[in-house]
Design an enzyme around this catalytic site. Structure first.
Site, PDB file in Angstrom:
ATOM      1  N   ASP A 207      -9.443  -1.167   8.034  1.00  0.00           N
ATOM      2  CA  ASP A 207     -10.093  -0.150   8.847  1.00  0.00           C
ATOM      3  C   ASP A 207     -10.572  -0.755  10.162  1.00  0.00           C
ATOM      4  O   ASP A 207     -11.230  -1.806  10.157  1.00  0.00           O
ATOM      5  CB  ASP A 207     -11.334   0.407   8.124  1.00  0.00           C
ATOM      6  CG  ASP A 207     -10.978   1.241   6.910  1.00  0.00           C
ATOM      7  OD1 ASP A 207      -9.927   1.898   6.931  1.00  0.00           O
ATOM      8  OD2 ASP A 207     -11.772   1.234   5.942  1.00  0.00           O
TER       9      ASP A 207
ATOM     10  N   ARG B 221       0.841  -1.191   0.000  1.00  0.00           N
ATOM     11  CA  ARG B 221       0.000   0.000   0.000  1.00  0.00           C
ATOM     12  C   ARG B 221       0.877   1.243   0.000  1.00  0.00           C
ATOM     13  O   ARG B 221       1.779   1.381   0.822  1.00  0.00           O
ATOM     14  CB  ARG B 221      -0.889   0.005   1.249  1.00  0.00           C
ATOM     15  CG  ARG B 221      -1.611   1.331   1.532  1.00  0.00           C
ATOM     16  CD  ARG B 221      -2.896   1.437   0.747  1.00  0.00           C
ATOM     17  NE  ARG B 221      -3.618   2.656   1.061  1.00  0.00           N
ATOM     18  CZ  ARG B 221      -4.648   2.733   1.888  1.00  0.00           C
ATOM     19  NH1 ARG B 221      -5.071   1.649   2.508  1.00  0.00           N
ATOM     20  NH2 ARG B 221      -5.286   3.862   2.094  1.00  0.00           N
TER      21      ARG B 221
ATOM     22  N   ARG C  73      -6.783   0.643  -4.201  1.00  0.00           N
ATOM     23  CA  ARG C  73      -5.713   0.331  -3.253  1.00  0.00           C
ATOM     24  C   ARG C  73      -5.479  -1.171  -3.149  1.00  0.00           C
ATOM     25  O   ARG C  73      -6.400  -1.965  -3.305  1.00  0.00           O
ATOM     26  CB  ARG C  73      -5.983   0.939  -1.881  1.00  0.00           C
ATOM     27  CG  ARG C  73      -7.209   0.464  -1.133  1.00  0.00           C
ATOM     28  CD  ARG C  73      -8.497   1.246  -1.387  1.00  0.00           C
ATOM     29  NE  ARG C  73      -8.416   2.685  -1.499  1.00  0.00           N
ATOM     30  CZ  ARG C  73      -8.528   3.519  -0.469  1.00  0.00           C
ATOM     31  NH1 ARG C  73      -8.659   3.060   0.739  1.00  0.00           N
ATOM     32  NH2 ARG C  73      -8.508   4.815  -0.661  1.00  0.00           N
TER      33      ARG C  73
ATOM     34  N   ASP D 261      -6.668  -2.126   2.285  1.00  0.00           N
ATOM     35  CA  ASP D 261      -7.192  -1.145   3.213  1.00  0.00           C
ATOM     36  C   ASP D 261      -7.679  -1.907   4.437  1.00  0.00           C
ATOM     37  O   ASP D 261      -8.494  -2.820   4.309  1.00  0.00           O
ATOM     38  CB  ASP D 261      -8.380  -0.440   2.522  1.00  0.00           C
ATOM     39  CG  ASP D 261      -8.761   0.851   3.194  1.00  0.00           C
ATOM     40  OD1 ASP D 261      -7.988   1.350   4.033  1.00  0.00           O
ATOM     41  OD2 ASP D 261      -9.843   1.375   2.862  1.00  0.00           O
TER      42      ASP D 261
HETATM   43  N1  ROI Z   1     -15.729   0.504  -2.416  1.00  0.00           N
HETATM   44  C1  ROI Z   1     -15.886  -0.790  -2.119  1.00  0.00           C
HETATM   45  N2  ROI Z   1     -16.822  -1.482  -2.736  1.00  0.00           N
HETATM   46  N3  ROI Z   1     -15.109  -1.415  -1.182  1.00  0.00           N
HETATM   47  C2  ROI Z   1     -14.147  -0.750  -0.521  1.00  0.00           C
HETATM   48  O1  ROI Z   1     -13.449  -1.342   0.338  1.00  0.00           O
HETATM   49  C3  ROI Z   1     -13.949   0.625  -0.798  1.00  0.00           C
HETATM   50  N4  ROI Z   1     -13.003   1.358  -0.154  1.00  0.00           N
HETATM   51  C4  ROI Z   1     -12.842   2.645  -0.385  1.00  0.00           C
HETATM   52  C5  ROI Z   1     -13.712   3.403  -1.350  1.00  0.00           C
HETATM   53  C6  ROI Z   1     -12.830   4.140  -2.345  1.00  0.00           C
HETATM   54  C7  ROI Z   1     -14.536   4.389  -0.548  1.00  0.00           C
HETATM   55  N5  ROI Z   1     -14.616   2.545  -2.078  1.00  0.00           N
HETATM   56  C8  ROI Z   1     -14.771   1.242  -1.766  1.00  0.00           C
HETATM   57  O2  ROI Z   1     -11.925   3.319   0.282  1.00  0.00           O
END
Ligand code: ROI
Length: 179
Positions: A115, A100, A110, A113
């Site tokens: 979170d 990343r 990305r 991610d």
């Molecule tokens: N859209 C989807 N479907 N899944 C994600 O994990 C995701 N993550 C993001 C953004 C760009 C908001 N869109 C996403 O960060």
């Protein structure tokens, strides 16, 4: 009383407080299914942390700019004695290990991610960390996998998970069964 005292607590009786936390996982670059699987394996190796369960993997249409690949999403459940900021740092290390690069683009594709969605019943507002995750209630790719592993959850400040799910259509979201 001969026991040494450490921070006001009995040294012989220190008990680490475990917190149940939920981590959202997302990837849409460089073999996303493998990225998510590798991230789950990495979380199972985090210090002071136990990986309890993980949802199925879901394929989901991108939220935000549409000119990017579909995402693979999942949610993991952990118990940890790390603090929220220690956990955040540890997740950032996993993100960086998997390539990343934070280039400042908020809504772009990305490789990985991670979170922190929930940290016990805590509401946290640090400059770098907001819990519950502010987008949680409107993201089907978070709510549906979360419901799979913790159907009775109540989200601090937002109410029952089941109600949030009922108000969030599953459009563009499908579990992956073929892996
Ligand atoms: N859209 C989807 N479907 N899944 C994600 O994990 C995701 N993550 C993001 C953004 C760009 C908001 N869109 C996403 O960060």
């Amino acid at each position: 009383m001969h026991n040494a005292m450490v921070n006001g607590r009995d040294a012989v009786n220190l008990v680490a407080i475990m917190t149940r936390a939920y981590i959202g996982i997302g990837s849409n670059l460089q073999q996303p299914i493998q990225q998510v699987q590798q991230a789950i394996a990495a979380m199972s190796q985090l210090p002071s942390t136990r990986l309890l369960s993980c949802s199925r993997l879901y394929r989901s249409a991108p939220m935000g700019p549409q000119d990017q690949p579909d995402y693979i999403n999942a949610v993991a459940e952990i118990d940890t004695t790390l603090t929220p900021l220690e956990l955040l740092d540890a997740l950032h290390v996993i993100e960086r290990t998997q390539g990343r690069v934070r280039d400042g683009s908020r809504w772009g594709p990305r490789t990985l991610d991670l979170d922190i969605l929930l940290f016990g019943a805590e509401c946290i507002n640090f400059p770098q960390l907001t819990i519950p995750h502010p987008g949680l209630h409107e993201r089907n790719f978070v709510l549906y996998p979360l419901q799979e592993i913790a159907p009775a959850l109540v989200i601090p400040g937002q109410g029952e998970l089941a109600t949030l799910v009922a108000n969030c259509p599953a459009s563009g979201l499908e579990p992956i069964d073929d892996i």
